[in-house]
Design a protein around this motif. Structure first.
Motif, PDB file in Angstrom:
ATOM      1  N   THR A 258      40.514  38.083  31.938  1.00  0.00           N
ATOM      2  CA  THR A 258      40.655  39.418  32.530  1.00  0.00           C
ATOM      3  C   THR A 258      39.698  39.584  33.700  1.00  0.00           C
ATOM      4  OG1 THR A 258      39.015  40.387  31.040  1.00  0.00           O
ATOM      5  CG2 THR A 258      41.316  40.424  30.310  1.00  0.00           C
ATOM      6  N   PHE A 259      40.001  40.549  34.580  1.00  0.00           N
ATOM      7  CA  PHE A 259      39.079  40.952  35.637  1.00  0.00           C
ATOM      8  C   PHE A 259      39.334  42.407  35.984  1.00  0.00           C
ATOM      9  CE2 PHE A 259      42.798  39.143  37.726  1.00  0.00           C
ATOM     10  CZ  PHE A 259      43.089  40.048  38.731  1.00  0.00           C
ATOM     11  N   GLY A 260      38.363  43.033  36.652  1.00  0.00           N
ATOM     12  CA  GLY A 260      38.500  44.448  37.037  1.00  0.00           C
ATOM     13  C   GLY A 260      37.955  45.414  36.012  1.00  0.00           C
ATOM     14  N   GLU A 261      37.335  44.897  34.931  1.00  0.00           N
ATOM     15  CA  GLU A 261      36.870  45.785  33.866  1.00  0.00           C
ATOM     16  C   GLU A 261      35.777  46.733  34.326  1.00  0.00           C
ATOM     17  OE1 GLU A 261      37.313  41.581  32.004  1.00  0.00           O
ATOM     18  OE2 GLU A 261      36.616  42.485  33.878  1.00  0.00           O
ATOM     19  N   MET A 262      34.907  46.258  35.225  1.00  0.00           N
ATOM     20  CA  MET A 262      33.753  47.081  35.616  1.00  0.00           C
ATOM     21  C   MET A 262      34.180  48.387  36.273  1.00  0.00           C
ATOM     22  SD  MET A 262      30.960  44.286  36.967  1.00  0.00           S
ATOM     23  CE  MET A 262      29.937  45.572  37.665  1.00  0.00           C
ATOM     24  N   SER A 263      35.098  48.300  37.226  1.00  0.00           N
ATOM     25  CA  SER A 263      35.544  49.515  37.917  1.00  0.00           C
ATOM     26  C   SER A 263      36.328  50.430  36.990  1.00  0.00           C
ATOM     27  CB  SER A 263      36.391  49.141  39.143  1.00  0.00           C
ATOM     28  OG  SER A 263      35.585  48.580  40.149  1.00  0.00           O
ATOM     29  N   LEU A 264      37.018  49.830  36.015  1.00  0.00           N
ATOM     30  CA  LEU A 264      37.746  50.653  35.052  1.00  0.00           C
ATOM     31  C   LEU A 264      36.776  51.446  34.197  1.00  0.00           C
ATOM     32  CD1 LEU A 264      40.851  49.759  32.998  1.00  0.00           C
ATOM     33  CD2 LEU A 264      38.841  50.592  31.803  1.00  0.00           C
ATOM     34  N   LEU A 265      35.660  50.829  33.831  1.00  0.00           N
ATOM     35  CA  LEU A 265      34.718  51.466  32.917  1.00  0.00           C
ATOM     36  C   LEU A 265      33.769  52.434  33.620  1.00  0.00           C
ATOM     37  CD1 LEU A 265      33.887  48.352  30.706  1.00  0.00           C
ATOM     38  CD2 LEU A 265      35.235  50.347  30.035  1.00  0.00           C
ATOM     39  N   ASP A 266      33.245  52.048  34.817  1.00  0.00           N
ATOM     40  CA  ASP A 266      32.238  52.907  35.444  1.00  0.00           C
ATOM     41  C   ASP A 266      32.768  53.743  36.607  1.00  0.00           C
ATOM     42  OD1 ASP A 266      32.419  51.160  37.614  1.00  0.00           O
ATOM     43  OD2 ASP A 266      30.516  50.155  37.196  1.00  0.00           O
ATOM     44  N   GLU A 267      34.054  53.535  36.990  1.00  0.00           N
ATOM     45  CA  GLU A 267      34.713  54.319  38.045  1.00  0.00           C
ATOM     46  C   GLU A 267      34.028  54.169  39.410  1.00  0.00           C
ATOM     47  OE1 GLU A 267      36.192  58.287  37.015  1.00  0.00           O
ATOM     48  OE2 GLU A 267      35.399  57.976  35.015  1.00  0.00           O
ATOM     49  N   LEU A 268      33.276  53.093  39.611  1.00  0.00           N
ATOM     50  CA  LEU A 268      32.654  52.816  40.902  1.00  0.00           C
ATOM     51  C   LEU A 268      33.542  51.870  41.708  1.00  0.00           C
ATOM     52  CD1 LEU A 268      28.910  52.380  39.874  1.00  0.00           C
ATOM     53  CD2 LEU A 268      29.941  54.300  41.096  1.00  0.00           C
ATOM     54  N   PRO A 269      33.281  51.749  43.013  1.00  0.00           N
ATOM     55  CA  PRO A 269      34.098  50.845  43.836  1.00  0.00           C
ATOM     56  C   PRO A 269      34.037  49.405  43.326  1.00  0.00           C
ATOM     57  CG  PRO A 269      32.802  52.305  45.225  1.00  0.00           C
ATOM     58  CD  PRO A 269      32.312  52.510  43.832  1.00  0.00           C
ATOM     59  N   ARG A 270      35.038  48.635  43.680  1.00  0.00           N
ATOM     60  CA  ARG A 270      35.111  47.233  43.262  1.00  0.00           C
ATOM     61  C   ARG A 270      33.869  46.475  43.737  1.00  0.00           C
ATOM     62  NH1 ARG A 270      38.986  46.714  39.342  1.00  0.00           N
ATOM     63  NH2 ARG A 270      40.942  47.688  40.001  1.00  0.00           N
ATOM     64  N   SER A 271      33.311  45.666  42.844  1.00  0.00           N
ATOM     65  CA  SER A 271      32.099  44.915  43.181  1.00  0.00           C
ATOM     66  C   SER A 271      32.398  43.510  43.683  1.00  0.00           C
ATOM     67  CB  SER A 271      31.185  44.824  41.953  1.00  0.00           C
ATOM     68  OG  SER A 271      31.851  44.170  40.887  1.00  0.00           O
ATOM     69  N   ALA A 272      33.664  43.100  43.664  1.00  0.00           N
ATOM     70  CA  ALA A 272      34.036  41.757  44.123  1.00  0.00           C
ATOM     71  C   ALA A 272      35.479  41.764  44.609  1.00  0.00           C
ATOM     72  CB  ALA A 272      33.864  40.734  42.998  1.00  0.00           C
ATOM     73  N   THR A 273      35.810  40.753  45.393  1.00  0.00           N
ATOM     74  CA  THR A 273      37.184  40.557  45.862  1.00  0.00           C
ATOM     75  C   THR A 273      37.832  39.465  45.013  1.00  0.00           C
ATOM     76  OG1 THR A 273      36.700  41.237  48.124  1.00  0.00           O
ATOM     77  CG2 THR A 273      38.609  39.802  47.810  1.00  0.00           C
ATOM     78  N   VAL A 274      39.050  39.739  44.545  1.00  0.00           N
ATOM     79  CA  VAL A 274      39.782  38.769  43.724  1.00  0.00           C
ATOM     80  C   VAL A 274      41.039  38.347  44.479  1.00  0.00           C
ATOM     81  CG1 VAL A 274      40.971  38.360  41.535  1.00  0.00           C
ATOM     82  CG2 VAL A 274      38.887  39.753  41.589  1.00  0.00           C
ATOM     83  N   ILE A 275      41.212  37.039  44.650  1.00  0.00           N
ATOM     84  CA  ILE A 275      42.319  36.490  45.441  1.00  0.00           C
ATOM     85  C   ILE A 275      43.123  35.511  44.591  1.00  0.00           C
ATOM     86  CG2 ILE A 275      42.916  35.107  47.480  1.00  0.00           C
ATOM     87  CD1 ILE A 275      40.356  36.133  48.779  1.00  0.00           C
ATOM     88  N   ALA A 276      44.449  35.592  44.704  1.00  0.00           N
ATOM     89  CA  ALA A 276      45.315  34.666  43.982  1.00  0.00           C
ATOM     90  C   ALA A 276      45.197  33.265  44.581  1.00  0.00           C
ATOM     91  CB  ALA A 276      46.762  35.147  44.033  1.00  0.00           C
ATOM     92  N   LEU A 277      44.850  32.268  43.768  1.00  0.00           N
ATOM     93  CA  LEU A 277      44.728  30.892  44.241  1.00  0.00           C
ATOM     94  C   LEU A 277      46.039  30.128  44.120  1.00  0.00           C
ATOM     95  CD1 LEU A 277      41.241  29.986  42.713  1.00  0.00           C
ATOM     96  CD2 LEU A 277      41.768  30.876  44.999  1.00  0.00           C
ATOM     97  N   GLU A 278      46.985  30.718  43.398  1.00  0.00           N
ATOM     98  CA  GLU A 278      48.326  30.166  43.233  1.00  0.00           C
ATOM     99  C   GLU A 278      49.221  31.319  42.816  1.00  0.00           C
ATOM    100  OE1 GLU A 278      48.115  28.370  38.748  1.00  0.00           O
ATOM    101  OE2 GLU A 278      46.965  27.290  40.277  1.00  0.00           O
ATOM    102  N   PRO A 279      50.557  31.124  42.784  1.00  0.00           N
ATOM    103  CA  PRO A 279      51.427  32.229  42.354  1.00  0.00           C
ATOM    104  C   PRO A 279      50.916  32.844  41.059  1.00  0.00           C
ATOM    105  CG  PRO A 279      52.749  30.434  43.179  1.00  0.00           C
ATOM    106  CD  PRO A 279      51.332  29.929  43.155  1.00  0.00           C
ATOM    107  N   LEU A 280      50.792  34.165  41.066  1.00  0.00           N
ATOM    108  CA  LEU A 280      50.058  34.854  40.011  1.00  0.00           C
ATOM    109  C   LEU A 280      50.903  35.951  39.364  1.00  0.00           C
ATOM    110  CD1 LEU A 280      47.147  35.345  38.729  1.00  0.00           C
ATOM    111  CD2 LEU A 280      46.873  37.072  40.531  1.00  0.00           C
TER     112      LEU A 280
END
Length: 395
Positions: A61-83
């Protein structure tokens, strides 16, 4: 892990290779469960290159931090292959955790592991290169900032302002080399150290407040050569089909005159950049919700500058665009987004002397099915507050 239960708690999304799933600094708060494919997690350190923290694959999983604390995203997540991912919002997340509590422990372990990796990456980056510190962070009143006014650039009633930020920004910003997608110019802009921001409260109109920092001053990137301006998380993504529209609009407004765009933390420079972003957005026919957002930022800036007349002018424009976004939306809004829009509309209606409309929007936010409990409570509290005020004024 019960995959069928997991699928019932979210929406399946698919991304092509190299697609950005979440962008550092953006204000979204869904989390994602990877069904197929692989992603890379990148952190923008204080050099020109992003640091790759880790790769995540099926079952993670990813994105949990922003879901829990409602702050802006702390990192960029990029698809390395079809996702293929399952997008889970806060209300469904709570449902899933209550039925499958072992998932919470797994997420805690994953976040702890990523924090260790992030700390190691930052330590390595700091050791190998000197972290640049913005040079122009002294108060605007302490230095003369070169500005020039283009006729009809600002709306009638706009003045020259002397507002100085009541915080030291150097701890929360860094300089970043930015490439203008329109003219190709490379320039330095300020980035926000989102991992350092600590939310303190939220205003009634959903303006997020941070401890010792105001992101309103650092939301935009503006090219000093061609004057293209946009929110920093959207700046690089302008499509080539819109370049001519923006260029023609700015050429018409500037009429051969040259604006001086600097990195000085000066409120008059900031007003210039926000109005440039507005004219650019109008040129490429940005969605009404974005035009409303720009006017909302201008409204807050006028309010901070103590100009009530221009605050009301900006509020009227923001209301017009947000109402169009709400009433003429081509696609269905997420329940939480609709709640946010209704709360904002209610406050704008109050500023524009439309209390009856404000009540209607707050009622909609409170009763929104599948919405966010926090926003529903905010709307209910605001309704009670307005009813009490109305009762007191009638006595």
């Amino acid at each position: 892990m019960d995959l069928e239960l997991l699928r019932s708690c979210g929406t399946i999304k698919r991304y092509n290779t190299d697609a950005v799933v979440t962008l550092e600094g953006e204000n979204t708060n869904e989390m994602y469960f990877i069904l197929s494919g692989k992603v890379g997690v990148f952190l923008n350190t204080f050099t020109d290159d992003a640091v790759k923290l880790t790769e995540l694959s099926v079952g993670e999983t990813f994105g949990e931090m922003s879901l829990l604390d409602e702050l802006p995203r702390s990192a960029t997540v990029i698809a390395l292959e079809p996702l293929s991912v399952l997008e889970i919002d806060r209300s469904n997340f709570e449902l899933f955790i209550s039925r499958q509590p072992e998932m919470a422990f797994k997420m805690m372990k994953a976040m702890a592991s990523r924090l260790r990796v992030a700390n190691a990456a930052l330590s390595k980056a700091a050791a190998s290169s000197q972290i640049p510190v913005p040079a122009n962070t002294e108060p605007a009143a302490a230095k003369a900032v070169q500005t020039n006014t283009v006729k009809a650039f600002f709306p009638e009633g706009h003045k020259t302002y002397s507002l100085v930020p009541a915080f030291d920004s150097s701890e929360y910003i860094f300089e970043k080399n930015v490439h203008c997608p329109i003219c190709g110019n490379k320039f330095l802009a300020y980035g926000q150290k989102v991992s350092k921001l600590r939310s303190s409260c939220m205003d009634k109109d959903l303006r997020r407040r941070y401890e010792n920092f105001d992101s309103l001053w650092f939301n935009l990137w503006t090219c000093p050569e061609c004057c293209y301006s946009n929110f920093y998380n959207e700046f690089p993504n302008l499509s080539p089909s819109k370049f001519k529209l923006v260029t023609a609009k700015l050429s018409s407004i500037l009429n051969g005159q040259k604006l001086v765009i600097t990195n000085d933390i000066d409120v008059n420079q900031l007003f210039t950049k926000y109005y440039l972003s507005l004219y650019c957005a109008e040129a490429y026919k940005a969605p009404n919700i974005k035009l409303g957002k720009i006017w909302m930022n201008l409204m807050w800036l006028y309010r901070d500058s103590g100009d009530e007349a221009m605050e009301k002018t900006a509020a009227a424009s923001a209301l017009s665009y947000y109402q169009d976004a709400y009433l003429k939306c081509d696609s269905e809004l997420k329940p939480e987004t609709e709640q946010q829009l209704c709360i904002i509309l209610a406050e704008l209606c109050l500023l524009n002397n439309k209390p009856e409309d404000a009540f209607k929007y707050l009622m909609s936010a409170r009763k929104q099915r599948g919405g966010n409990r926090t926003y529903a409570q905010m709307a209910e509290f605001r309704l009670d507050e307005l009813k009490e005020k109305e009762k007191s004024s009638s006595n």
